[in-house]
Design a protein around this motif. Structure first.
Motif, PDB file in Angstrom:
ATOM      1  N   PRO A 242       0.831  -1.200   0.000  1.00 18.11           N
ATOM      2  CA  PRO A 242       0.000   0.000   0.000  1.00 18.11           C
ATOM      3  C   PRO A 242       0.870   1.257   0.000  1.00 18.11           C
ATOM      4  CG  PRO A 242       0.101  -0.951   2.209  1.00 18.11           C
ATOM      5  CD  PRO A 242       0.823  -1.910   1.300  1.00 18.11           C
ATOM      6  N   ILE A 243       0.405   2.272  -0.738  1.00 15.04           N
ATOM      7  CA  ILE A 243       1.045   3.588  -0.663  1.00 15.04           C
ATOM      8  C   ILE A 243       0.335   4.347   0.463  1.00 15.04           C
ATOM      9  CG2 ILE A 243       1.534   5.739  -1.873  1.00 15.04           C
ATOM     10  CD1 ILE A 243       1.481   4.177  -4.514  1.00 15.04           C
ATOM     11  N   LEU A 244       1.107   4.724   1.502  1.00 13.02           N
ATOM     12  CA  LEU A 244       0.535   5.435   2.658  1.00 13.02           C
ATOM     13  C   LEU A 244       0.122   6.834   2.224  1.00 13.02           C
ATOM     14  CD1 LEU A 244       3.198   4.464   5.364  1.00 13.02           C
ATOM     15  CD2 LEU A 244       1.232   3.140   4.562  1.00 13.02           C
ATOM     16  N   ARG A 245      -0.925   7.338   2.876  1.00 10.68           N
ATOM     17  CA  ARG A 245      -1.755   6.656   3.825  1.00 10.68           C
ATOM     18  C   ARG A 245      -2.888   5.856   3.169  1.00 10.68           C
ATOM     19  NH1 ARG A 245      -4.653  11.275   6.837  1.00 10.68           N
ATOM     20  NH2 ARG A 245      -4.535  12.086   4.721  1.00 10.68           N
ATOM     21  N   ALA A 246      -3.471   6.425   2.118  1.00 11.30           N
ATOM     22  CA  ALA A 246      -4.774   5.933   1.670  1.00 11.30           C
ATOM     23  C   ALA A 246      -4.755   4.460   1.252  1.00 11.30           C
ATOM     24  CB  ALA A 246      -5.303   6.807   0.541  1.00 11.30           C
ATOM     25  N   GLY A 247      -3.625   3.987   0.737  1.00 14.85           N
ATOM     26  CA  GLY A 247      -3.527   2.595   0.313  1.00 14.85           C
ATOM     27  C   GLY A 247      -3.767   1.617   1.444  1.00 14.85           C
TER      28      GLY A 247
ATOM     29  N   GLY B  35       5.701   5.130   2.047  1.00 16.44           N
ATOM     30  CA  GLY B  35       5.084   6.384   2.485  1.00 16.44           C
ATOM     31  C   GLY B  35       5.404   7.496   1.505  1.00 16.44           C
ATOM     32  N   LEU B  36       4.354   8.066   0.917  1.00 21.24           N
ATOM     33  CA  LEU B  36       4.515   9.172  -0.043  1.00 21.24           C
ATOM     34  C   LEU B  36       3.415  10.183   0.208  1.00 21.24           C
ATOM     35  CD1 LEU B  36       4.739   7.319  -3.494  1.00 21.24           C
ATOM     36  CD2 LEU B  36       6.630   8.344  -2.263  1.00 21.24           C
ATOM     37  N   TYR B  37       3.729  11.456   0.112  1.00 24.65           N
ATOM     38  CA  TYR B  37       2.637  12.436   0.026  1.00 24.65           C
ATOM     39  C   TYR B  37       2.933  13.379  -1.123  1.00 24.65           C
ATOM     40  CZ  TYR B  37       5.740  15.789   2.320  1.00 24.65           C
ATOM     41  OH  TYR B  37       6.799  16.592   2.601  1.00 24.65           O
ATOM     42  N   ARG B  38       1.902  14.012  -1.632  1.00 26.90           N
ATOM     43  CA  ARG B  38       2.088  14.934  -2.752  1.00 26.90           C
ATOM     44  C   ARG B  38       2.424  16.316  -2.222  1.00 26.90           C
ATOM     45  NH1 ARG B  38      -2.509  14.884  -7.225  1.00 26.90           N
ATOM     46  NH2 ARG B  38      -3.684  15.920  -5.578  1.00 26.90           N
ATOM     47  N   ASN B  39       3.498  16.921  -2.746  1.00 24.77           N
ATOM     48  CA  ASN B  39       3.758  18.328  -2.454  1.00 24.77           C
ATOM     49  C   ASN B  39       2.593  19.123  -3.037  1.00 24.77           C
ATOM     50  OD1 ASN B  39       4.578  21.059  -3.309  1.00 24.77           O
ATOM     51  ND2 ASN B  39       6.532  20.491  -2.377  1.00 24.77           N
TER      52      ASN B  39
ATOM     53  N   PRO C  25      -5.943   3.947  -3.531  1.00 26.46           N
ATOM     54  CA  PRO C  25      -7.275   4.187  -4.095  1.00 26.46           C
ATOM     55  C   PRO C  25      -7.270   5.203  -5.234  1.00 26.46           C
ATOM     56  CG  PRO C  25      -7.294   4.474  -1.689  1.00 26.46           C
ATOM     57  CD  PRO C  25      -5.866   4.260  -2.100  1.00 26.46           C
ATOM     58  N   MET C  26      -6.330   6.165  -5.234  1.00 23.46           N
ATOM     59  CA  MET C  26      -6.407   7.266  -6.184  1.00 23.46           C
ATOM     60  C   MET C  26      -5.170   7.317  -7.091  1.00 23.46           C
ATOM     61  SD  MET C  26      -9.256   8.269  -5.061  1.00 23.46           S
ATOM     62  CE  MET C  26      -9.722   9.830  -5.765  1.00 23.46           C
ATOM     63  N   LEU C  27      -5.407   7.329  -8.401  1.00 25.52           N
ATOM     64  CA  LEU C  27      -4.336   7.530  -9.387  1.00 25.52           C
ATOM     65  C   LEU C  27      -4.662   8.860 -10.065  1.00 25.52           C
ATOM     66  CD1 LEU C  27      -1.871   6.324 -10.951  1.00 25.52           C
ATOM     67  CD2 LEU C  27      -3.525   5.323 -12.526  1.00 25.52           C
ATOM     68  N   ALA C  28      -4.019   9.920  -9.620  1.00 25.05           N
ATOM     69  CA  ALA C  28      -4.376  11.266 -10.107  1.00 25.05           C
ATOM     70  C   ALA C  28      -3.391  11.709 -11.194  1.00 25.05           C
ATOM     71  CB  ALA C  28      -4.445  12.226  -8.926  1.00 25.05           C
ATOM     72  N   THR C  29      -2.308  12.416 -10.824  1.00 20.92           N
ATOM     73  CA  THR C  29      -1.285  12.740 -11.839  1.00 20.92           C
ATOM     74  C   THR C  29      -0.469  11.500 -12.201  1.00 20.92           C
ATOM     75  OG1 THR C  29       0.472  13.246 -10.255  1.00 20.92           O
ATOM     76  CG2 THR C  29      -1.008  15.067 -10.866  1.00 20.92           C
ATOM     77  N   GLY C  30      -0.465  10.524 -11.290  1.00 17.44           N
ATOM     78  CA  GLY C  30       0.328   9.307 -11.495  1.00 17.44           C
ATOM     79  C   GLY C  30       1.707   9.379 -10.856  1.00 17.44           C
ATOM     80  N   GLY C  31       2.062  10.567 -10.337  1.00 14.39           N
ATOM     81  CA  GLY C  31       3.414  10.733  -9.767  1.00 14.39           C
ATOM     82  C   GLY C  31       3.692   9.749  -8.633  1.00 14.39           C
TER      83      GLY C  31
ATOM     84  N   GLY D   6     -12.926  13.222  -3.653  1.00 18.77           N
ATOM     85  CA  GLY D   6     -12.241  14.075  -2.681  1.00 18.77           C
ATOM     86  C   GLY D   6     -10.915  13.461  -2.281  1.00 18.77           C
ATOM     87  N   ASP D   7     -10.476  13.748  -1.071  1.00 16.02           N
ATOM     88  CA  ASP D   7      -9.179  13.240  -0.588  1.00 16.02           C
ATOM     89  C   ASP D   7      -9.396  11.901   0.111  1.00 16.02           C
ATOM     90  OD1 ASP D   7      -6.228  14.687   0.520  1.00 16.02           O
ATOM     91  OD2 ASP D   7      -6.925  12.745   1.247  1.00 16.02           O
ATOM     92  N   ALA D   8      -8.927  10.842  -0.526  1.00 22.24           N
ATOM     93  CA  ALA D   8      -9.190   9.489  -0.020  1.00 22.24           C
ATOM     94  C   ALA D   8      -8.594   9.299   1.372  1.00 22.24           C
ATOM     95  CB  ALA D   8      -8.629   8.455  -0.990  1.00 22.24           C
ATOM     96  N   GLY D   9      -7.362   9.743   1.584  1.00 26.78           N
ATOM     97  CA  GLY D   9      -6.710   9.560   2.892  1.00 26.78           C
ATOM     98  C   GLY D   9      -7.507  10.240   3.994  1.00 26.78           C
ATOM     99  N   ASP D  10      -7.924  11.463   3.749  1.00 30.49           N
ATOM    100  CA  ASP D  10      -8.701  12.192   4.760  1.00 30.49           C
ATOM    101  C   ASP D  10     -10.037  11.520   5.023  1.00 30.49           C
ATOM    102  OD1 ASP D  10      -6.825  14.123   5.344  1.00 30.49           O
ATOM    103  OD2 ASP D  10      -7.538  15.485   3.776  1.00 30.49           O
TER     104      ASP D  10
HETATM  105  O1  LIG Z   1      -1.364  10.437  -8.622  1.00 29.34           O
HETATM  106  P1  LIG Z   1      -0.920  11.494  -7.682  1.00 29.34           P
HETATM  107  O2  LIG Z   1      -1.059  12.884  -8.265  1.00 29.34           O
HETATM  108  O3  LIG Z   1       0.447  11.281  -7.137  1.00 29.34           O
HETATM  109  O4  LIG Z   1      -1.962  11.525  -6.487  1.00 29.34           O
HETATM  110  C1  LIG Z   1      -2.398  10.391  -5.844  1.00 29.34           C
HETATM  111  C2  LIG Z   1      -1.869  10.341  -4.453  1.00 29.34           C
HETATM  112  O5  LIG Z   1      -2.496  11.373  -3.661  1.00 29.34           O
HETATM  113  C3  LIG Z   1      -3.079  10.788  -2.505  1.00 29.34           C
HETATM  114  O6  LIG Z   1      -2.173  10.739  -1.461  1.00 29.34           O
HETATM  115  P2  LIG Z   1      -1.843  12.034  -0.576  1.00 29.34           P
HETATM  116  O7  LIG Z   1      -0.683  12.791  -1.130  1.00 29.34           O
HETATM  117  O8  LIG Z   1      -3.102  12.826  -0.358  1.00 29.34           O
HETATM  118  O9  LIG Z   1      -1.338  11.396   0.763  1.00 29.34           O
HETATM  119  P3  LIG Z   1      -2.218  10.685   1.897  1.00 29.34           P
HETATM  120  O10 LIG Z   1      -2.636   9.333   1.346  1.00 29.34           O
HETATM  121  O11 LIG Z   1      -1.280  10.574   3.029  1.00 29.34           O
HETATM  122  O12 LIG Z   1      -3.416  11.565   2.192  1.00 29.34           O
HETATM  123  C4  LIG Z   1      -3.443   9.403  -2.987  1.00 29.34           C
HETATM  124  O13 LIG Z   1      -3.689   8.493  -1.968  1.00 29.34           O
HETATM  125  C5  LIG Z   1      -2.271   9.021  -3.844  1.00 29.34           C
HETATM  126  O14 LIG Z   1      -1.183   8.462  -3.122  1.00 29.34           O
END
Ligand SMILES: O=P(O)(O)OC[C@H]1O[C@H](OP(=O)(O)OP(=O)(O)O)[C@H](O)[C@@H]1O
Ligand SMILES: O=c1cc[nH]c(=O)[nH]1
Ligand SMILES: [Mg+2]
Length: 210
Positions: free
Chosen positions: A77-82, A102-106, A133-139, A200-204
């Motif tokens: 899982p990618i933290l947190r939401a994964g 563990g990754l968060y988006r700047n 859960p979320m694939l947004a920019t893909g970064g 919305g924000d899956a982690g939140d």
């Molecule tokens: O495809 P991307 O543009 O990289 O965005 C997706 C990422 O954004 C969210 O994490 P977030 O940074 O909110 O961290 P969190 O899970 O700790 O809330 C989400 O769970 C992904 O990991």
């Protein structure tokens, strides 16, 4: 796999994703839905696991039947939401080992910032399923998979609940060998990098932090 990405069009998945999107769905139900959808994604993503024939004694006869042939699996899982997807996956794959990235988006650049990585020591020998859960920019997905490949893993799948076309394109371009499974493909990203219509924000929403 015949299609990459594989977008699940199952009625149960669509029903559960609809409730997940609803802004009135509270934390408890949101968590349950994430876990249930992860289970359904897992069912599809494990369709190609190898099996072998065995003989099992039933109360009335010998059955020639099939069991999994012992491929070693890892969930990452990618933290947190994964984290919200792990229990659902483990319900179907109780022997899988679990690593964490563990990754968060700047918030300004939308680029991922890595703060943790702990993977099973034999990750190179395992079939890996990366969960977010979320694939947004893909970064985040691209970065997580790059980290996992650096540690030797060769067989990797990526499982997400909602994807934006931008994220799918970036992930497929960076890692064309990775099979992608998503429960829904949305329209686009907004100017803040949120998936539209998304959820919305899956982690939140999983952890109740907003
Ligand atoms: O495809 P991307 O543009 O990289 O965005 C997706 C990422 O954004 C969210 O994490 P977030 O940074 O909110 O961290 P969190 O899970 O700790 O809330 C989400 O769970 C992904 O990991
Ligand atoms: O829409 C989005 C985009 C990134 N991360 C989320 O949790 N939601
Ligand atoms: Mg978040």
């Amino acid at each position: 796999m015949s299609k990459n990405p594989m977008i699940l069009d199952h009625p149960l998945v669509q029903h559960k994703v609809s409730h997940l999107r609803d802004r009135n769905t509270g934390t408890k139900e949101f968590k349950e839905l994430v876990s249930e959808i992860a289970m359904l994604l897992c069912y599809e993503a494990t369709r190609d696991l190898p099996t072998e024939e065995v003989e099992i004694e039933t109360p009335v006869a010998i059955a020639k039947t099939r069991v999994l042939s012992g491929r070693k699996l890892a969930l990452v899982p990618i933290l947190r939401a994964g984290l919200g997807m792990v229990d659902g996956m483990l319900t179907l794959l109780p022997a899988a080992k679990v690593g964490h990235i563990g990754l968060y988006r700047n918030e300004e650049t939308l680029e991922p910032v890595e703060y943790y990585c702990k993977l099973p020591s034999d990750i190179a020998e395992r079939d890996v399923m990366v969960l977010d859960p979320m694939l947004a920019t893909g970064g985040s997905a691209v970065d997580a998979i790059t980290q996992i490949k650096k540690r030797g893993a060769k067989s990797i799948k990526f499982l997400a609940i909602i994807a934006a076309p931008e994220g799918l394109e970036r992930l497929h371009t960076a890692h064309p060998d990775v099979d992608i499974y998503v429960a829904a493909l949305d329209e686009k990203l907004n100017e803040n990098g949120y998936i539209i219509p998304g959820l919305g924000d899956a982690g939140d929403r999983i952890f109740g932090t907003k």
